[in-house]
Design a protein around this motif. Structure first.
Motif, PDB file in Angstrom:
ATOM      1  N   ARG A  88      39.011  -9.061  -2.831  1.00  0.00           N
ATOM      2  CA  ARG A  88      38.116 -10.053  -2.595  1.00  0.00           C
ATOM      3  C   ARG A  88      38.045 -11.312  -3.238  1.00  0.00           C
ATOM      4  O   ARG A  88      37.949 -11.579  -4.286  1.00  0.00           O
ATOM      5  N   TRP A  89      37.936 -12.391  -2.314  1.00  0.00           N
ATOM      6  CA  TRP A  89      37.978 -13.613  -2.648  1.00  0.00           C
ATOM      7  C   TRP A  89      39.218 -14.102  -3.376  1.00  0.00           C
ATOM      8  O   TRP A  89      39.143 -14.467  -4.384  1.00  0.00           O
ATOM      9  N   ASP A  94      27.182 -11.197  -1.765  1.00  0.00           N
ATOM     10  CA  ASP A  94      27.559 -10.451  -2.580  1.00  0.00           C
ATOM     11  C   ASP A  94      26.611 -10.035  -3.644  1.00  0.00           C
ATOM     12  O   ASP A  94      26.192 -10.992  -4.175  1.00  0.00           O
ATOM     13  N   THR A 117      30.148  -9.570  -8.476  1.00  0.00           N
ATOM     14  CA  THR A 117      31.652 -10.379  -8.533  1.00  0.00           C
ATOM     15  C   THR A 117      32.204 -10.086  -9.766  1.00  0.00           C
ATOM     16  O   THR A 117      31.461  -8.834 -10.500  1.00  0.00           O
ATOM     17  N   GLY A 131      40.103  -5.016   2.508  1.00  0.00           N
ATOM     18  CA  GLY A 131      39.116  -5.701   1.837  1.00  0.00           C
ATOM     19  C   GLY A 131      39.366  -7.058   1.347  1.00  0.00           C
ATOM     20  O   GLY A 131      38.542  -7.873   0.594  1.00  0.00           O
ATOM     21  N   THR A 144      39.779 -10.966   1.383  1.00  0.00           N
ATOM     22  CA  THR A 144      38.999 -12.223   1.875  1.00  0.00           C
ATOM     23  C   THR A 144      39.590 -13.584   0.942  1.00  0.00           C
ATOM     24  O   THR A 144      40.120 -13.316   0.085  1.00  0.00           O
TER      25      THR A 144
END
Length: 322
Positions: free
Chosen positions: A113-114, A128, A131, A194, A196
Motif C-alpha cells: 500500500r502506498w 487509513d 501506516t 492491495g 496502491t
C-alpha cells in the motif's frame, strides 16, 4: 559496514544519524542539489546535505545517476550497502548492483500500500487507520522490491508533519536493526493484491473543494499540514487551513413552530451552498456536513486560531468562500 547514504528531506535525517551512531562508516551522502527557496530565492541545501556536512561526511548531489561517469564514481566507493530514504532520484540498475549487498530502502508505508512519492500524505487523506515503515530491498520498479521488515503505527489524528516525524524515527531504528543482523532477514515478495500508488501532491489538490464531505476535507487538511497547506480564498486573499474539525453538532432551532427541542443540521438547511460561512465563528458548509478551522495562516503571517484570524480579518456569516 561501509555505507553510501542516499536521502534528501527531513524524513531521511534520523536514518543518517542512526547509521553514524551505530558505528557504520558512511563514506558518502547522496542528496538532491541545492534549489532556490524562500522569498529571496537563494539556493538552499537539503536537510540531508546540511546534516551530513555537520557530521563530516562527503556530500554528492548529481542531477542524474544515469551517466557512466556518475555510476563509476558511485562504484568506486566500494560500499557494502546503500541505504536510501526519500532520495528523490530513480536508481539505474548499475547503481542498484554496485554495493555488495545492494540497496536498502526506508519506505514510509506498509507496502504494497502506498508505493510512490507521498505515502504519508496519501495514507492520511485516504482515512487509513494505520501506516508504518517497510525496509525493502530495492529493484528497478517503483517500490516493488522484496520486503525485509515491517512495523505499523496508528495514524489517529496526526497531521503529515507529526506522522512523518514519528515514521522517520521508527525507520531509522528499524534500518539499524536490520543491518545488525542482515543475513537473518529473509526477503519476502510483496503481495500482488492491495497495491496502491501515492502520487506527488499537486498544487491543484491543495485548493479546498467545498463540495466534498467535511470529514474528507479535514483529512485533506491534516494530510497537507503544514506544507503545502490546504487553502481557500476569502476577500481576495489565500488562507491556509492547518487544522480543522468536523462539527456534527452544528445545529439550529427549527423555524416551523415545532417544539424547541427539535433541531436540524445546519448542513441540511444550507444544502447547495457549499463554502458558505454559517456562523460568526467560521463554521463552513461542505458537501456533506460542516467543518470549523482551528488553525489558519494568512500569507506572510504565522499560524493563528480562528478567533485570532477573525479579529484582524473579517469573514462574515453568509460569505461564500472560494
Amino acid at each position: 559496514m561501509r555505507i553510501i547514504f542516499m536521502g534528501s528531506p527531513d524524513f531521511a535525517v534520523p536514518t543518517l544519524e542512526a547509521l553514524v551512531d551505530a558505528g557504520h562508516e558512511v563514506v558518502a551522502a547522496y542528496t538532491q542539489p541545492p534549489r532556490p527557496a524562500g522569498r529571496g530565492k537563494g539556493e538552499r541545501e537539503t536537510p540531508v546535505q546540511q546534516r551530513a556536512e555537520e557530521l563530516g561526511i562527503e556530500v554528492r548531489y548529481p542531477k542524474s545517476l544515469r551517466g557512466e561517469a556518475e555510476q563509476q564514481a558511485f562504484a568506486e566507493l566500494e560500499a557494502d550497502v546503500a541505504v536510501v530514504a526519500a532520495y528523490g532520484l530513480i536508481l539505474p540498475q548499475a547503481i542498484l548492483d554496485a554495493p555488495m549487498l545492494g540497496c536498502l530502502n526506508v519506505h514510509g508505508s506498509l507496502l504494497p500500500r502506498w508505493r510512490g512519492a507521498a505515502p504519508v500524505q496519501r495514507a492520511i487523506m485516504a482515512g487509513d487507520e494505520a501506516t508504518g515503515i517497510t525496509i525493502m530491498q530495492m529493484e528497478a520498479g517503483l517500490d516493488t522490491g522484496p520486503m525485509l521488515f515491517k512495523r505499523a503505527v496508528e495514524i489517529d489524528d496526526k497531521n503529515a508533519a507529526q506522522l512523518t516525524e514519528e515514521l522517520a524515527k521508527l525507520g531509522a531504528a528499524m534500518m539499524v536493526e536490520v543491518l545488525a543482523d542482515l543475513p537473518n532477514y529473509d526477503p519476502i515478495e510483496q503481495p500482488k493484491d492491495g497495491v496502491t500508488y501515492a502520487g506527488k501532491i499537486s498544487k491543484a489538490e491543495a485548493r479546498i473543494d467545498w463540495s466534498r464531505p467535511a470529514a474528507e476535507l479535514v483529512r485533506l487538511v491534516r494530510g497537507l499540514a503544514p506544507f503545502p497547506g490546504a487553502w481557500f480564498e476569502a476577500n481576495g486573499e489565500r488562507i491556509k487551513i492547518l487544522a480543522a474539525e468536523v462539527e456534527p453538532s452544528a445545529c439550529h432551532p427549527r423555524e416551523s413552530g415545532d417544539p424547541a427541542d427539535q433541531i436540524e443540521d445546519l448542513g441540511s438547511r444550507f444544502r447547495g451552498n457549499d463554502g458558505q460561512v454559517l456562523d460568526d465563528g467560521l463554521l463552513i458548509q461542505c458537501g456533506n456536513g460542516a467543518l470549523r478551522p482551528t488553525l489558519l495562516q494568512r500569507a506572510g503571517k504565522g499560524a493563528m486560531s480562528g478567533n485570532e484570524l477573525l479579529r484582524g480579518f473579517a469573514i462574515a456569516k453568509g460569505t461564500m468562500l472560494q
